[in-house]
Design a protein around this motif. Sequence first.
Motif, short mmCIF file in Angstrom:
data_model
loop_
_atom_site.label_atom_id
_atom_site.label_comp_id
_atom_site.label_asym_id
_atom_site.label_seq_id
_atom_site.Cartn_x
_atom_site.Cartn_y
_atom_site.Cartn_z
N HIS A 24 2.05 -2.61 5.39
CA HIS A 24 0.98 -2.19 4.48
C HIS A 24 1.24 -2.71 3.07
CE1 HIS A 24 -2.45 0.41 3.49
NE2 HIS A 24 -1.82 0.68 2.36
N LEU A 25 2.49 -2.63 2.64
CA LEU A 25 2.83 -3.13 1.31
C LEU A 25 2.64 -4.64 1.21
CD1 LEU A 25 4.02 -2.49 -1.50
CD2 LEU A 25 6.30 -2.80 -0.51
N LEU A 26 3.04 -5.36 2.26
CA LEU A 26 2.91 -6.81 2.26
C LEU A 26 1.46 -7.27 2.27
CD1 LEU A 26 5.70 -7.89 4.79
CD2 LEU A 26 5.79 -7.94 2.31
N CYS A 27 0.62 -6.53 3.00
CA CYS A 27 -0.78 -6.97 3.17
C CYS A 27 -1.74 -6.39 2.14
CB CYS A 27 -1.26 -6.60 4.58
SG CYS A 27 -0.38 -7.44 5.91
N GLN A 28 -1.49 -5.15 1.71
CA GLN A 28 -2.41 -4.48 0.80
C GLN A 28 -1.86 -4.35 -0.62
OE1 GLN A 28 -5.29 -4.02 2.20
NE2 GLN A 28 -4.53 -4.44 4.28
N ASN A 29 -0.57 -4.65 -0.78
CA ASN A 29 0.09 -4.49 -2.07
C ASN A 29 -0.02 -3.05 -2.57
OD1 ASN A 29 1.65 -5.46 -4.22
ND2 ASN A 29 -0.16 -5.80 -5.50
N GLN A 30 0.01 -2.13 -1.62
CA GLN A 30 -0.08 -0.70 -1.93
C GLN A 30 0.92 0.07 -1.07
OE1 GLN A 30 -4.13 0.36 -1.06
NE2 GLN A 30 -4.93 -0.37 -3.03
N TYR A 185 9.44 -3.95 -6.10
CA TYR A 185 10.45 -4.75 -5.41
C TYR A 185 9.90 -6.10 -4.94
CZ TYR A 185 14.02 -1.09 -5.20
OH TYR A 185 14.99 -0.17 -5.53
N LEU A 186 8.57 -6.19 -4.82
CA LEU A 186 7.93 -7.43 -4.39
C LEU A 186 7.01 -8.00 -5.46
CD1 LEU A 186 7.09 -6.58 -0.66
CD2 LEU A 186 8.93 -8.04 -1.51
N ALA A 187 7.22 -7.58 -6.70
CA ALA A 187 6.36 -8.04 -7.79
C ALA A 187 6.48 -9.55 -7.97
CB ALA A 187 6.75 -7.33 -9.09
N ALA A 188 5.39 -10.17 -8.38
CA ALA A 188 5.37 -11.62 -8.58
C ALA A 188 6.47 -12.05 -9.52
CB ALA A 188 4.01 -12.04 -9.14
N GLY A 189 7.17 -13.12 -9.13
CA GLY A 189 8.23 -13.66 -9.97
C GLY A 189 9.61 -13.12 -9.66
N THR A 190 9.70 -12.02 -8.90
CA THR A 190 11.01 -11.49 -8.53
C THR A 190 11.63 -12.35 -7.45
OG1 THR A 190 10.08 -10.03 -6.83
CG2 THR A 190 10.26 -9.14 -9.08
N SER A 191 12.94 -12.24 -7.29
CA SER A 191 13.63 -13.02 -6.25
C SER A 191 13.13 -12.65 -4.86
CB SER A 191 15.14 -12.81 -6.34
OG SER A 191 15.48 -11.44 -6.14
#
Length: 233
Positions: A24-30, A185-191
């Motif tokens: 859900h986090l990967l697909c919806q960013n929520q 943890y998956l924000a743009a620009g993070t490793s």
Amino acid sequence: MASLDRVKVLVLGDSGVGKSSLVHLLCQNQVLGNPSWTVGCSVDVRVQDYKEGTPDEKTYYIELWDVGGSVGSASSVKSTRAVFYNSVNGIILVHDLTNKKSSQNVYRWSLEALNKDSSPTGVIVSNGDYDREQFAENPVPLLLIGTKFDQIPENKRNEVLTRTAFLSEDFNAEEINLDCTNPRYLAAGTSNAVKLSRFFDKVIEKRYFTRDPSQMTAFTDRKRFNFKSLHYD
């Protein structure tokens, strides 16, 4: 809107490790508010910009197949799950960083998927003489994701991260450790985001741009793999 090319990625791991929350986090960013047990398989879709920011940029659909159940299931259940393992282009192996058993079981999940036409033999725990070369030849891209990173006690963190480093090395895969209840943890620009994008690009590359036809068939004609040992006492 024109239809997009797509790839199929399995999401495998023990029940309760947080696969549904992760997908859900990967697909919806929520954050998934009320996660429930997955029965059979649940599929969600993520949009991926392949080679983003380059002249070769192209948008693809990533189908994430969240497979339910446990590796200790009866053979009839495993046979039913085998249907989900056809024509797979990539695998995300998920384990709970606070549960060592779930980390051990990612080996068995990978065996079940890669040997989908047979029941995996027992996995032997020994002193760490694991033969990585057997898995290095696997053409299907893998990614290892550890969940519940926030729940690891500070005095146990180095021990846990050392264990996950062994896992990553064994599977010849990059690792991401995160908390599925925190999108940062998956924000743009993070490793982590860079590793994730690199993995999906690799899946797309293998599916649509490889010049070796034998690597286009996913598991259909692949040899069986056997792990000789695990890095656990």
